[in-house]
Design an enzyme around this catalytic site. Structure first.
Site, mmCIF file in Angstrom:
data_model
loop_
_atom_site.group_PDB
_atom_site.id
_atom_site.type_symbol
_atom_site.label_atom_id
_atom_site.label_comp_id
_atom_site.label_asym_id
_atom_site.label_seq_id
_atom_site.Cartn_x
_atom_site.Cartn_y
_atom_site.Cartn_z
ATOM 1 C CG HIS A 30 -39.264 34.808 1.788
ATOM 2 N ND1 HIS A 30 -39.394 35.770 1.215
ATOM 3 C CD2 HIS A 30 -38.141 34.677 2.531
ATOM 4 C CE1 HIS A 30 -38.505 36.777 1.310
ATOM 5 N NE2 HIS A 30 -37.474 36.012 1.770
ATOM 6 C CG HIS B 273 -36.582 36.483 6.449
ATOM 7 N ND1 HIS B 273 -36.216 37.731 6.343
ATOM 8 C CD2 HIS B 273 -36.056 35.807 5.368
ATOM 9 C CE1 HIS B 273 -35.717 37.856 4.827
ATOM 10 N NE2 HIS B 273 -35.748 36.696 4.382
ATOM 11 C CD GLU B 274 -35.892 31.922 4.614
ATOM 12 O OE1 GLU B 274 -36.647 31.820 3.698
ATOM 13 O OE2 GLU B 274 -34.881 32.653 4.953
#
Length: 230
Positions: free
Chosen positions: A33, A29-30
């Site tokens: 980003h 997820h990170e």
């Protein structure tokens, strides 16, 4: 053992697999980003070493513990400077959406792998059924967690990705009004975490929705694997 079970939301028998799923899911997820922020011209995350799949730079211990206990938590947020984007709002939306969408993609790919393992009799045919059970528990945890993270992060409350998307879509006057309420977000999450009645009508339905998506993914995955024959 009963005392520990009363603390953790996840069954202790599944806890090691769930914890591994948390580490993988938060990291992906990170990373999503950070990757797209850097791709669109903001080097902030890259300079901090966040454009990596190394879990050590993404995992927040408190956020991980709260996910295991309370059912939701967080990783270390990726810093993004939208002023470095050529089109701040559009690219900001893409960067914000990249995290939840990466969880959705990971859930789908894992479901497809699971369907193939069943279709080609890999799991059922294992001599060591304890290993087969461990693989099943990990796959199940990884799929369910990623579907939950996808849904949860699209909620339009700060500091979730859904709020950042709404913030970038909203006109400037509305955006300024929204920012005035950001300070209250922590209290909202505390209410959800502490009060069972609030949790029952906020967080719990997200797990139900995740299960619905899981079933649809599974049916589609079995259809795809069926095209390859027995």
């Amino acid at each position: 053992m009963d005392f520990l079970q009363s603390i953790f939301r996840v069954n202790l028998n599944v806890l090691p697999f769930y914890l591994l799923a948390v580490i993988i899911s938060f990291t992906v997820h990170e990373f999503a980003h950070a990757y797209y922020a850097n791709k669109f011209g903001d080097p902030t995350a890259k300079l901090l070493g966040r454009v990596t799949l190394n879990p050590a730079v993404h995992i927040d211990l408190l956020g991980t513990l709260l996910l295991l206990i309370g059912g939701f938590g967080w990783a270390k947020p990726v810093p993004v400077n939208r002023d470095n984007f050529n089109r701040p709002r559009l690219m900001g939306i893409i960067v914000s959406a990249a995290g939840p969408l990466s969880n959705l993609l990971l859930a789908f790919v894992t479901t497809l792998i699971y369907a193939m393992l069943l279709h080609f009799q890999v799991l059922p045919g294992m001599e060591n059924q304890r290993v087969a059970q461990a693989i099943y528990l990990f796959i199940n945890a990884l799929i369910n967690l990623n579907l939950f993270l996808f849904i949860f992060n699209l909620i339009p409350l700060p500091p979730l990705d859904g709020y950042r998307i709404v913030e970038d879509v909203a006109p400037t006057p509305v955006r300024r009004k929204l920012q005035q309420f950001e300070q209250w977000s922590i209290f909202i999450f505390l209410l959800i975490l502490v009060i069972p009645q609030v949790r029952a009508v906020t967080i719990e339905p997200l797990y139900t929705l995740a299960q619905v998506i899981y079933i649809q993914f599974l049916q589609f995955s079995f259809y795809i694997t069926g095209l390859f024959g027995a």
